[in-house]
Design a protein around this motif. Sequence first.
Motif, short mmCIF file in Angstrom:
data_model
loop_
_atom_site.label_atom_id
_atom_site.label_comp_id
_atom_site.label_asym_id
_atom_site.label_seq_id
_atom_site.Cartn_x
_atom_site.Cartn_y
_atom_site.Cartn_z
N VAL A 81 14.15 25.12 7.68
CA VAL A 81 13.50 26.32 7.11
C VAL A 81 12.83 27.14 8.21
O VAL A 81 12.93 28.38 8.24
CB VAL A 81 12.49 25.93 6.01
N GLU A 91 15.85 33.88 1.45
CA GLU A 91 16.02 32.90 0.37
C GLU A 91 16.44 31.55 0.94
O GLU A 91 17.29 31.47 1.82
CB GLU A 91 17.10 33.39 -0.60
N ILE A 92 15.83 30.51 0.40
CA ILE A 92 16.26 29.14 0.67
C ILE A 92 16.84 28.59 -0.63
O ILE A 92 16.16 28.55 -1.66
CB ILE A 92 15.09 28.25 1.14
N HIS A 93 18.10 28.19 -0.58
CA HIS A 93 18.84 27.72 -1.76
C HIS A 93 19.02 26.22 -1.59
O HIS A 93 19.75 25.78 -0.71
CB HIS A 93 20.18 28.46 -1.79
N PHE A 111 9.35 21.67 -2.09
CA PHE A 111 9.21 23.09 -2.47
C PHE A 111 7.80 23.58 -2.18
O PHE A 111 7.60 24.69 -1.67
CB PHE A 111 9.57 23.29 -3.95
N ILE A 114 7.35 24.06 1.57
CA ILE A 114 8.00 25.30 2.03
C ILE A 114 7.16 26.51 1.63
O ILE A 114 6.89 27.41 2.43
CB ILE A 114 9.43 25.42 1.48
N LYS A 115 6.74 26.53 0.37
CA LYS A 115 5.99 27.69 -0.15
C LYS A 115 4.64 27.84 0.55
O LYS A 115 4.21 28.95 0.84
CB LYS A 115 5.82 27.55 -1.66
N HIS A 122 11.82 33.09 -0.88
CA HIS A 122 12.17 32.81 -2.27
C HIS A 122 12.88 31.46 -2.31
O HIS A 122 13.85 31.24 -1.59
CB HIS A 122 13.10 33.91 -2.79
N ILE A 123 12.40 30.58 -3.17
CA ILE A 123 13.02 29.26 -3.31
C ILE A 123 13.87 29.24 -4.57
O ILE A 123 13.36 29.36 -5.69
CB ILE A 123 11.96 28.14 -3.36
N ALA A 125 16.22 26.73 -6.48
CA ALA A 125 16.44 25.28 -6.37
C ALA A 125 16.56 24.61 -7.72
O ALA A 125 16.07 25.10 -8.73
CB ALA A 125 15.29 24.64 -5.59
N VAL A 154 9.04 26.70 -7.09
CA VAL A 154 10.41 27.15 -7.32
C VAL A 154 10.38 28.52 -8.00
O VAL A 154 9.70 28.71 -9.01
CB VAL A 154 11.20 26.14 -8.18
#
Length: 345
Positions: A81, A91-93, A111, A114-115, A122-123, A125, A154
């Motif tokens: 990331v 975006e992270i998918h 999540f 990351i956030k 934007h997650i 997932a 998320v």
Amino acid sequence: MKNRINFEDALKLYEKDIFELGTLADAKRQELHGKKTYFNINRHINPTNICADVCKFCAYSANRKNPNPYTMSHEEILEIVKEVDSHGAKEIHIVSAHNPNVPIEWYLGIFKKIKDAYPHLHIKALTAAEVDFLSRHHGLTYDEVLDLMVENGVDSMPGGGAEIFDEKVRDFICKGKVTSDQWFEIHRKWHERGKKSNVTMLFGHIESRENRIDHMMRIRDLQDKTGGFNCFIPLVYQTENNYLKIDKPVTANEILKTMAISRLVLDNVPNLKAYWVTSTVNLALVAQEFGANDLDGTIEKESINSAAGAKSANGVQLEDFTALIRNSGFIPVERDSLYNEIKVW
């Protein structure tokens, strides 16, 4: 809605000349989006391939055909990331297999990490299939899993796990996985939380054209109620390294017809994605003439479909991606995950 295509008429569309069908779908596309083709700068991360389910179409999960099991640590995921954030990803998918050997905190905790570190990302997932697995494996209700997703950051749900909604087909290709009714229940509940999701359809294997139209009709029904689907993504089945043993891939003609028909049937789903990962970049570009207004994104790395033969492992460079869209006569528009326009390239 007046003059809405019904099941029988939708099925008859397959009998039309492909160029006539393309003209109809293109008119609808232009009515909605003009010549704009959307994409985003994104990265797919697949943190584990150890799976409790055995779907016959899957070449990604660790099994006899892919004997290389792995599970990434949160630290490894955060390193990825960090790198992609430096490249301008929005975006992270994150989609995984259904790993029974890790705690639920492994799934959900990443999540939040990351956030906390990258609040601007934007997650997207957890498919409905993953939500169903986590619910069953950890003794939680769907509502409890979805609430935990929201609490941990998320932002939206991908559309995976839909495959084909016909239960006879599901019994053959992915028995034991989330049912079609459960898939819709999970997405309905997600939409009721004010959140958006996508919806997929895996086609080109053992399903019939009738199964595809039925799939689209069910999506249209829920969309009438919730309006929560951002995008419909027809995924082309990949033939290599799995247990379905489909000798020949579906034809380009059939892919483009299915794209065009989905644009005409799904009058209430705003976006149609030609997911270049499964269709090839070249065919995705042609699909812009057959109703598709979105090509997904740069992706950077993709593991699930490339394991089954797709030429998608390393993504596409941003400059190449935008040039390809421009050279095919369309306007490349970078979007965020909820289809707000960021930049016209």
